[in-house]
Design a protein around this motif. Structure first.
Motif, PDB file in Angstrom:
ATOM      1  N   VAL A   1      -4.724 -15.775   2.756  1.00 37.58           N
ATOM      2  CA  VAL A   1      -3.815 -14.672   3.080  1.00 37.58           C
ATOM      3  C   VAL A   1      -3.382 -14.760   4.538  1.00 37.58           C
ATOM      4  O   VAL A   1      -4.220 -14.911   5.429  1.00 37.58           O
ATOM      5  CB  VAL A   1      -4.497 -13.302   2.844  1.00 37.58           C
ATOM      6  CG1 VAL A   1      -3.548 -12.166   3.226  1.00 37.58           C
ATOM      7  CG2 VAL A   1      -4.968 -13.155   1.414  1.00 37.58           C
ATOM      8  N   SER A   2      -2.086 -14.670   4.778  1.00 32.98           N
ATOM      9  CA  SER A   2      -1.546 -14.552   6.143  1.00 32.98           C
ATOM     10  C   SER A   2      -0.732 -13.272   6.240  1.00 32.98           C
ATOM     11  O   SER A   2       0.170 -13.033   5.430  1.00 32.98           O
ATOM     12  CB  SER A   2      -0.638 -15.742   6.490  1.00 32.98           C
ATOM     13  OG  SER A   2      -1.382 -16.915   6.696  1.00 32.98           O
ATOM     14  N   ASN A   3      -1.064 -12.445   7.219  1.00 34.68           N
ATOM     15  CA  ASN A   3      -0.300 -11.239   7.526  1.00 34.68           C
ATOM     16  C   ASN A   3       0.441 -11.461   8.835  1.00 34.68           C
ATOM     17  O   ASN A   3      -0.181 -11.757   9.858  1.00 34.68           O
ATOM     18  CB  ASN A   3      -1.232 -10.033   7.644  1.00 34.68           C
ATOM     19  CG  ASN A   3      -1.867  -9.666   6.327  1.00 34.68           C
ATOM     20  OD1 ASN A   3      -1.191  -9.554   5.317  1.00 34.68           O
ATOM     21  ND2 ASN A   3      -3.190  -9.491   6.320  1.00 34.68           N
TER      22      ASN A   3
ATOM     23  N   SER B   1      -5.592  -7.657   2.384  1.00 34.87           N
ATOM     24  CA  SER B   1      -6.898  -8.174   2.797  1.00 34.87           C
ATOM     25  C   SER B   1      -7.220  -9.432   2.011  1.00 34.87           C
ATOM     26  O   SER B   1      -6.819  -9.594   0.865  1.00 34.87           O
ATOM     27  CB  SER B   1      -7.987  -7.116   2.572  1.00 34.87           C
ATOM     28  OG  SER B   1      -8.092  -6.799   1.196  1.00 34.87           O
ATOM     29  N   GLY B   2      -7.959 -10.328   2.670  1.00 30.60           N
ATOM     30  CA  GLY B   2      -8.357 -11.573   2.030  1.00 30.60           C
ATOM     31  C   GLY B   2      -8.687 -12.615   3.069  1.00 30.60           C
ATOM     32  O   GLY B   2      -8.363 -12.449   4.250  1.00 30.60           O
TER      33      GLY B   2
ATOM     34  N   ASP C   1     -10.375  -3.920  -5.583  1.00 33.19           N
ATOM     35  CA  ASP C   1     -10.902  -5.254  -5.310  1.00 33.19           C
ATOM     36  C   ASP C   1     -10.826  -6.142  -6.564  1.00 33.19           C
ATOM     37  O   ASP C   1     -11.225  -5.722  -7.649  1.00 33.19           O
ATOM     38  CB  ASP C   1     -12.351  -5.117  -4.837  1.00 33.19           C
ATOM     39  CG  ASP C   1     -12.899  -6.415  -4.305  1.00 33.19           C
ATOM     40  OD1 ASP C   1     -12.240  -7.015  -3.446  1.00 33.19           O
ATOM     41  OD2 ASP C   1     -13.985  -6.824  -4.753  1.00 33.19           O
ATOM     42  N   PRO C   2     -10.272  -7.367  -6.433  1.00 34.28           N
ATOM     43  CA  PRO C   2      -9.715  -7.973  -5.221  1.00 34.28           C
ATOM     44  C   PRO C   2      -8.227  -7.664  -5.055  1.00 34.28           C
ATOM     45  O   PRO C   2      -7.482  -7.672  -6.028  1.00 34.28           O
ATOM     46  CB  PRO C   2      -9.927  -9.461  -5.463  1.00 34.28           C
ATOM     47  CG  PRO C   2      -9.764  -9.608  -6.956  1.00 34.28           C
ATOM     48  CD  PRO C   2     -10.319  -8.336  -7.559  1.00 34.28           C
TER      49      PRO C   2
ATOM     50  N   HIS D   1       0.831  -1.206   0.000  1.00 31.12           N
ATOM     51  CA  HIS D   1       0.000   0.000   0.000  1.00 31.12           C
ATOM     52  C   HIS D   1       0.869   1.260   0.000  1.00 31.12           C
ATOM     53  O   HIS D   1       0.393   2.339   0.339  1.00 31.12           O
ATOM     54  CB  HIS D   1      -0.948  -0.009   1.197  1.00 31.12           C
ATOM     55  CG  HIS D   1      -1.971  -1.106   1.115  1.00 31.12           C
ATOM     56  ND1 HIS D   1      -3.154  -0.967   0.429  1.00 31.12           N
ATOM     57  CD2 HIS D   1      -1.972  -2.372   1.595  1.00 31.12           C
ATOM     58  CE1 HIS D   1      -3.850  -2.091   0.508  1.00 31.12           C
ATOM     59  NE2 HIS D   1      -3.139  -2.964   1.205  1.00 31.12           N
ATOM     60  N   GLY D   2       2.106   1.096  -0.373  1.00 30.20           N
ATOM     61  CA  GLY D   2       2.997   2.236  -0.499  1.00 30.20           C
ATOM     62  C   GLY D   2       3.503   2.737   0.834  1.00 30.20           C
ATOM     63  O   GLY D   2       3.368   2.087   1.870  1.00 30.20           O
ATOM     64  N   THR D   3       4.096   3.899   0.783  1.00 27.53           N
ATOM     65  CA  THR D   3       4.673   4.506   1.974  1.00 27.53           C
ATOM     66  C   THR D   3       4.344   5.990   2.007  1.00 27.53           C
ATOM     67  O   THR D   3       4.233   6.647   0.968  1.00 27.53           O
ATOM     68  CB  THR D   3       6.202   4.323   2.010  1.00 27.53           C
ATOM     69  OG1 THR D   3       6.723   4.954   3.189  1.00 27.53           O
ATOM     70  CG2 THR D   3       6.861   4.930   0.789  1.00 27.53           C
TER      71      THR D   3
END
Length: 273
Positions: free
Chosen positions: A224-226, A218-219, A189-190, A155-157
């Motif tokens: 998805v694992s964060n 997101s997911g 999305d997505p 998502h950038g900085t």
């Protein structure tokens, strides 16, 4: 070797910063930087049944494959993976879509050489985010099994050096600025198209991808694992530039690559230090 040597994904806000960067951007074009890291680019390697997908390592902005993957590449090779790496985009400063096209071509070359049906991608910083552009827009959904992002700029900085660098020597830095047109397109999305499994690794000490939560996607949990490194290893002080050399990161990478689905959120790595 933090902000000064990396000039961290985003540097060159002033002419002085640009000059400080020249040691990296000029050597990135020298023949010596085309030497892969130890363990990578054995084009005779055939994936085993235990590790059926070759692993492609995708470096970050201003990086070369040899330096970025000096630790992780030989470890993965020693553990039985076919490992590949490449330099792209003039020290990864070209526009993201151009670099993603180079990744597409490299993936096709690896698949052709190894006979594998899919690859796993492990990307650092821009390499994690740019890989998503390949997946989403250039046909990668059917060719990638796992995408592991190490402190990716998904998502950038909000670091102001990103936009400044983008206005001078680094189009990809502008693409990685929060709110850029590129990121709006990528994250529409997505965020995580069906096909690959997504593991995103972040550190709260990230001084380049700001805030560090920008790395997360997101997911659904089975897709998805964060992972925040400090949730399992509170004393891990790894920052952005050296994350690929962190033994805790390596454990998370192998957990993601070695199982069906993304990394297991219940996994407890052996904490170092």
């Amino acid at each position: 070797m933090r902000l000064r040597t990396r000039l961290q994904l985003l540097t060159a806000a002033t002419a002085a910063a640009c000059l400080g960067l020249m040691g990296l951007t000029t050597t990135a074009h020298a023949d010596v930087t085309d030497i892969p890291p130890a363990g990578a680019n054995d084009w005779s390697c055939k994936p085993s049944s235990a590790h059926p997908e070759p692993v492609i390592l995708v470096n970050g902005t201003f990086k070369t494959m040899a330096e970025n993957w000096a630790t992780l590449s030989p470890k993965l090779a020693d553990d039985g993976y076919c490992v590949f790496a490449f330099n792209y985009g003039h020290a990864a400063t070209d526009p993201i879509p151009d670099s993603a096209a180079e990744l597409r071509d490299f993936v096709n070359a690896v698949l052709g050489s190894t006979g594998a049906k899919k690859v796993d991608l492990v990307g650092h910083s821009q390499g994690g985010m740019m890989s998503r552009y390949y997946i989403k827009f250039l046909g990668g959904t059917t060719k990638v099994d796992d995408l592991v992002g190490i402190v990716p700029s998904n998502h950038g900085t909000s670091n102001p050096l990103a936009l400044a660098a983008g206005a001078t020597v680094c189009p990809s830095c502008a693409d990685q600025t929060t709110g850029s047109d590129l990121l709006k397109k990528l994250n529409a999305d997505p965020e995580t198209p069906t096909g690959p499994e997504y593991t995103q690794l972040a550190t709260k000490y990230d001084e380049v991808v700001v805030p560090y939560t920008s790395s997360f996607l997101s997911g659904p949990a089975d897709h998805v694992s964060n992972v925040l490194l400090q949730d399992k290893c509170p004393l891990d002080t790894t920052e952005h530039d050296q994350a690929t050399k962190d033994p805790v990161v390596a454990q998370w990478v192998e957990n993601a690559l070695g199982r069906k689905g993304p990394a297991d959120p219940r996994f407890q790595p052996h904490c170092v230090g």
